[in-house]
Design an enzyme around this catalytic site. Sequence first.
Site, PDB file in Angstrom:
ATOM      1  CB  THR A  32     -24.027 -29.938  17.880  1.00  0.00           C
ATOM      2  OG1 THR A  32     -23.998 -28.534  18.167  1.00  0.00           O
ATOM      3  CG2 THR A  32     -23.370 -30.716  19.013  1.00  0.00           C
ATOM      4  CB  ILE A  53     -16.728 -20.535  15.959  1.00  0.00           C
ATOM      5  CG1 ILE A  53     -16.197 -19.092  15.889  1.00  0.00           C
ATOM      6  CG2 ILE A  53     -15.642 -21.540  15.576  1.00  0.00           C
ATOM      7  CD1 ILE A  53     -15.097 -18.784  16.891  1.00  0.00           C
ATOM      8  CG  HIS A  65     -25.733 -24.278  18.600  1.00  0.00           C
ATOM      9  ND1 HIS A  65     -26.879 -23.924  19.278  1.00  0.00           N
ATOM     10  CD2 HIS A  65     -24.884 -23.231  18.723  1.00  0.00           C
ATOM     11  CE1 HIS A  65     -26.728 -22.722  19.788  1.00  0.00           C
ATOM     12  NE2 HIS A  65     -25.529 -22.275  19.461  1.00  0.00           N
ATOM     13  CG  PHE A  82     -30.881 -16.845  18.673  1.00  0.00           C
ATOM     14  CD1 PHE A  82     -31.235 -17.592  17.557  1.00  0.00           C
ATOM     15  CD2 PHE A  82     -31.873 -16.487  19.573  1.00  0.00           C
ATOM     16  CE1 PHE A  82     -32.553 -17.976  17.344  1.00  0.00           C
ATOM     17  CE2 PHE A  82     -33.195 -16.862  19.373  1.00  0.00           C
ATOM     18  CZ  PHE A  82     -33.530 -17.608  18.252  1.00  0.00           C
ATOM     19  CD  GLU A  83     -29.430 -14.142  22.370  1.00  0.00           C
ATOM     20  OE1 GLU A  83     -30.004 -15.200  22.678  1.00  0.00           O
ATOM     21  OE2 GLU A  83     -28.212 -14.100  22.033  1.00  0.00           O
TER      22      GLU A  83
END
Length: 163
Positions: free
Chosen positions: A95, A91, A97, A66-67
Amino acid sequence: MATHLKGLSDFSHIEIPSAEDFKFGIVVSQWNAEVTGALLEGAYAALAKNGALAENIIEIQVPGSFELTSGADLLLASKNVDAVICLGCVIQGETRHFDFICNAVANGITNVALKYSKPVIFGVLTTDNLQQAKDRSGGKHGNKGEEAAVTAIMMAQIQSTLS
């Protein structure tokens, strides 16, 4: 490009320009370090093989995929590089996510590239499991890090011819 007939990292059909005159940034995620470390090795090897000088490669590590977007933005804001290679691995879990992270990273990398008018390369594995990630980070399907580095070289060359 991967197909059922060949691995990812087959560049025998294309001419790769020299990387000698270019500066590269590499932003690599620390999450899934076994995989991202292999991607990083592949990227460095491809850059060196094609003439990039060690002093013209700037590496920064970020906590997770994400960063990568923020890391690429900070790098382009502070350093004069011709292209940035973003390396990460997400990976699939149980969920949603995975979906949110992959979408955010893909869009974020695109937005950073457009913001700075510089190539920002998506070298992020988005796999169903760890084995698929290993297969694409130096395993039977090549190394996406190598592929991302070659893409960065080619895009830097294209940009230099248009400038």
